[in-house]
Write a protein that holds these residues in place. Structure first.
Motif, PDB file in Angstrom:
ATOM      1  N   GLY A  44      42.881  35.303  39.376  1.00 26.39           N
ATOM      2  CA  GLY A  44      41.533  35.444  39.909  1.00 26.39           C
ATOM      3  C   GLY A  44      41.331  36.175  41.214  1.00 26.39           C
ATOM      4  N   GLY A  45      42.345  36.312  42.065  1.00 23.02           N
ATOM      5  CA  GLY A  45      42.136  37.007  43.332  1.00 23.02           C
ATOM      6  C   GLY A  45      41.533  36.125  44.398  1.00 23.02           C
ATOM      7  N   ALA A  46      41.571  36.599  45.637  1.00 23.95           N
ATOM      8  CA  ALA A  46      41.067  35.868  46.794  1.00 23.95           C
ATOM      9  C   ALA A  46      40.128  36.766  47.597  1.00 23.95           C
ATOM     10  CB  ALA A  46      42.231  35.398  47.665  1.00 23.95           C
ATOM     11  N   TRP A  47      39.599  36.230  48.689  1.00 23.90           N
ATOM     12  CA  TRP A  47      38.638  36.971  49.496  1.00 23.90           C
ATOM     13  C   TRP A  47      39.247  38.228  50.119  1.00 23.90           C
ATOM     14  CZ3 TRP A  47      39.917  37.484  54.638  1.00 23.90           C
ATOM     15  CH2 TRP A  47      40.857  36.584  55.145  1.00 23.90           C
ATOM     16  N   ALA A  48      40.572  38.263  50.286  1.00 21.59           N
ATOM     17  CA  ALA A  48      41.242  39.425  50.871  1.00 21.59           C
ATOM     18  C   ALA A  48      41.800  40.371  49.822  1.00 21.59           C
ATOM     19  CB  ALA A  48      42.364  38.971  51.801  1.00 21.59           C
ATOM     20  N   THR A  49      41.576  40.086  48.538  1.00 22.74           N
ATOM     21  CA  THR A  49      42.073  40.929  47.450  1.00 22.74           C
ATOM     22  C   THR A  49      41.172  42.141  47.271  1.00 22.74           C
ATOM     23  OG1 THR A  49      42.929  38.964  46.337  1.00 22.74           O
ATOM     24  CG2 THR A  49      42.708  40.950  45.009  1.00 22.74           C
ATOM     25  N   ARG A  50      41.775  43.295  47.031  1.00 24.57           N
ATOM     26  CA  ARG A  50      40.993  44.507  46.778  1.00 24.57           C
ATOM     27  C   ARG A  50      40.320  44.421  45.411  1.00 24.57           C
ATOM     28  NH1 ARG A  50      43.196  48.932  49.833  1.00 24.57           N
ATOM     29  NH2 ARG A  50      43.455  48.128  51.949  1.00 24.57           N
TER      30      ARG A  50
ATOM     31  N   LEU B 252      41.802  46.130  42.408  1.00 24.69           N
ATOM     32  CA  LEU B 252      43.042  45.579  41.872  1.00 24.69           C
ATOM     33  C   LEU B 252      42.799  44.521  40.800  1.00 24.69           C
ATOM     34  CD1 LEU B 252      46.138  45.810  42.613  1.00 24.69           C
ATOM     35  CD2 LEU B 252      45.783  43.825  44.074  1.00 24.69           C
ATOM     36  N   ILE B 253      41.731  43.746  40.933  1.00 29.63           N
ATOM     37  CA  ILE B 253      41.609  42.495  40.191  1.00 29.63           C
ATOM     38  C   ILE B 253      40.792  42.655  38.904  1.00 29.63           C
ATOM     39  CG2 ILE B 253      39.500  41.647  41.321  1.00 29.63           C
ATOM     40  CD1 ILE B 253      42.746  39.643  40.574  1.00 29.63           C
ATOM     41  N   ARG B 254      41.087  41.809  37.926  1.00 31.99           N
ATOM     42  CA  ARG B 254      40.357  41.689  36.659  1.00 31.99           C
ATOM     43  C   ARG B 254      40.808  40.382  36.020  1.00 31.99           C
ATOM     44  NH1 ARG B 254      43.550  45.895  36.879  1.00 31.99           N
ATOM     45  NH2 ARG B 254      45.652  45.653  36.033  1.00 31.99           N
ATOM     46  N   ASN B 255      40.182  40.006  34.918  1.00 28.66           N
ATOM     47  CA  ASN B 255      40.491  38.713  34.301  1.00 28.66           C
ATOM     48  C   ASN B 255      41.933  38.590  33.830  1.00 28.66           C
ATOM     49  OD1 ASN B 255      37.972  37.463  34.596  1.00 28.66           O
ATOM     50  ND2 ASN B 255      37.179  38.350  32.708  1.00 28.66           N
ATOM     51  N   THR B 256      42.562  39.697  33.467  1.00 27.33           N
ATOM     52  CA  THR B 256      43.918  39.618  32.914  1.00 27.33           C
ATOM     53  C   THR B 256      45.010  39.731  33.976  1.00 27.33           C
ATOM     54  OG1 THR B 256      43.962  42.006  32.466  1.00 27.33           O
ATOM     55  CG2 THR B 256      43.197  40.560  30.688  1.00 27.33           C
TER      56      THR B 256
ATOM     57  N   ARG C 106      35.896  42.125  30.888  1.00 27.95           N
ATOM     58  CA  ARG C 106      36.868  42.545  31.906  1.00 27.95           C
ATOM     59  C   ARG C 106      36.783  41.638  33.137  1.00 27.95           C
ATOM     60  NH1 ARG C 106      38.199  46.927  35.833  1.00 27.95           N
ATOM     61  NH2 ARG C 106      40.237  47.704  35.131  1.00 27.95           N
ATOM     62  N   TYR C 107      35.572  41.237  33.473  1.00 26.31           N
ATOM     63  CA  TYR C 107      35.309  40.318  34.576  1.00 26.31           C
ATOM     64  C   TYR C 107      34.471  39.160  34.026  1.00 26.31           C
ATOM     65  CZ  TYR C 107      36.372  44.583  37.209  1.00 26.31           C
ATOM     66  OH  TYR C 107      36.961  45.723  37.686  1.00 26.31           O
ATOM     67  N   PRO C 108      34.360  38.065  34.737  1.00 27.47           N
ATOM     68  CA  PRO C 108      33.549  36.956  34.201  1.00 27.47           C
ATOM     69  C   PRO C 108      32.110  37.349  33.872  1.00 27.47           C
ATOM     70  CG  PRO C 108      34.907  36.183  36.028  1.00 27.47           C
ATOM     71  CD  PRO C 108      35.071  37.675  35.972  1.00 27.47           C
ATOM     72  N   TRP C 109      31.501  38.211  34.692  1.00 32.11           N
ATOM     73  CA  TRP C 109      30.101  38.585  34.510  1.00 32.11           C
ATOM     74  C   TRP C 109      29.899  39.725  33.529  1.00 32.11           C
ATOM     75  CZ3 TRP C 109      32.967  38.980  38.979  1.00 32.11           C
ATOM     76  CH2 TRP C 109      33.415  40.263  39.312  1.00 32.11           C
ATOM     77  N   GLY C 110      30.945  40.431  33.166  1.00 35.29           N
ATOM     78  CA  GLY C 110      30.814  41.574  32.268  1.00 35.29           C
ATOM     79  C   GLY C 110      31.869  42.620  32.565  1.00 35.29           C
ATOM     80  N   ASP C 111      31.549  43.871  32.296  1.00 33.14           N
ATOM     81  CA  ASP C 111      32.503  44.953  32.501  1.00 33.14           C
ATOM     82  C   ASP C 111      32.187  45.796  33.731  1.00 33.14           C
ATOM     83  OD1 ASP C 111      33.837  44.170  30.218  1.00 33.14           O
ATOM     84  OD2 ASP C 111      32.709  45.539  28.915  1.00 33.14           O
ATOM     85  N   GLU C 112      31.066  45.496  34.425  1.00 34.87           N
ATOM     86  CA  GLU C 112      30.698  46.266  35.601  1.00 34.87           C
ATOM     87  C   GLU C 112      31.583  45.877  36.780  1.00 34.87           C
ATOM     88  OE1 GLU C 112      28.553  44.019  34.226  1.00 34.87           O
ATOM     89  OE2 GLU C 112      27.690  45.374  32.726  1.00 34.87           O
TER      90      GLU C 112
END
Length: 309
Positions: free
Chosen positions: A275-281, A284-288, A196-202
């Motif tokens: 990928g999102g930015a520093w101001a992204t919640r 909201l964000i995930r790999n897809t 879900r995320y680069p590091w895993g699903d957490e």
């Protein structure tokens, strides 16, 4: 529940857009209770060197899986694509890398720009990134209402798709495709599983991703190794949005969700960012996740990474 979730996430999008407006108009940086001084200056490895990471390619399921608790219609649904092996930069392009392009007269060299991009550059009289300022022969950047020295190890930000394309020509590289970006961010090649995320699903943490306004701006690209993807991509979530090569299009079998004005009117007209930015919640964000803007928009918190030819 769908509509409550949609409203909450949409509010998060507008919060980021309001931050963009404050930066664009030169207002003071908002001071928020969730800001963390440690998040703005995370530890870095001084021996870290910019490099490419190899991605083996192969069959890949691009898009969201049906078991996701909530996705937007443009992420639906995961479908198989074939990807050739490629090499992608481990980090986004840095200010130092982009400064070399600017100092090499990259904005004045016609051969580096497509016809449409060159027409836009001349019409808008663009000579450097929007918030860069030259003082005493050195490059600075305006962050909200303050002009500060350009940090060489931060990612270049607030550049448009045209500028990213021209830089790639100068560097003899290219932008990643949307599928390449998502594969580099998500696939655990040892198991074949998609994360879900680069590091895993957490969920994201400050040790893994620069999100939620906690740093109050971009951070050093060498930071946050805990957020690396299995391929070795760093900061693929957070810090800056990343332009990819693709024009925003519907996935096969697209069905419009109740918010009909969200995706449908923009297919075929805008470029995709990931990928999102520093101001992204972080909620909201995930790999897809797929963001999309007109290719000349240069005030959003957007940078890019590159792929070897």
């Amino acid at each position: 529940m769908y509509f409550y979730t949609l409203a909450a996430l949409h509010e998060g999008m507008h919060a980021e857009n309001l931050t963009v407006v404050l930066q664009t108009l030169g207002h003071p940086r908002p001071v928020l209770s969730l800001q963390d001084p440690a998040a703005a200056n995370p530890p870095v490895d001084p021996g870290y060197r910019l490099h490419d990471v190899a991605v083996a390619g192969g069959r890949f399921c691009l898009g969201a899986a049906p078991d996701e608790p909530f996705v937007f219609d443009n992420e639906k649904w995961g479908h198989e694509v074939e990807i050739a092996p490629f090499r992608i930069s481990a980090t986004p392009v840095t200010n130092a890398e982009y400064r070399a392009f600017v100092d090499d007269r990259g904005y004045a060299r016609r051969e580096l720009w497509s016809r449409r991009a060159w027409d836009w550059r001349r019409r808008a009289e663009v000579e450097h990134p929007l918030f860069w300022v030259k003082a005493d022969g050195l490059w600075h950047e305006r962050r909200f209402d303050a002009v500060v020295p350009l940090d060489p190890w931060h990612p270049v930000s607030q550049v448009c798709w045209y500028e990213a394309e021209a830089y790639c020509r100068w560097a003899r590289r290219r932008l990643p495709t949307e599928a390449e970006w998502e594969m580099a961010a998500s696939v655990d090649f040892s198991s074949g599983r998609k994360r879900r995320y680069p590091w895993g699903d957490e969920p994201p943490t400050v040790e893994r991703a620069n999100l939620d306004y906690r740093a109050g701006g971009t951070i050093d690209v060498r930071a946050l190794p805990e957020g690396d993807s299995p391929a070795g991509g760093r900061q693929m979530i957070g810090n800056v949005w990343e332009w990819v090569d693709d024009t925003f299009q519907a996935y096969p079998g697209f069905v419009c969700d109740p918010y009909k004005e969200y995706s449908l009117p923009y297919f075929g007209t805008k470029k995709v960012l990931r990928g999102g930015a520093w101001a992204t919640r972080s909620s909201l964000i995930r790999n897809t996740w797929r963001n999309f803007y007109m290719r000349h928009r240069r005030n959003i918190f957007a940078g890019f990474r590159t792929v070897a030819l």
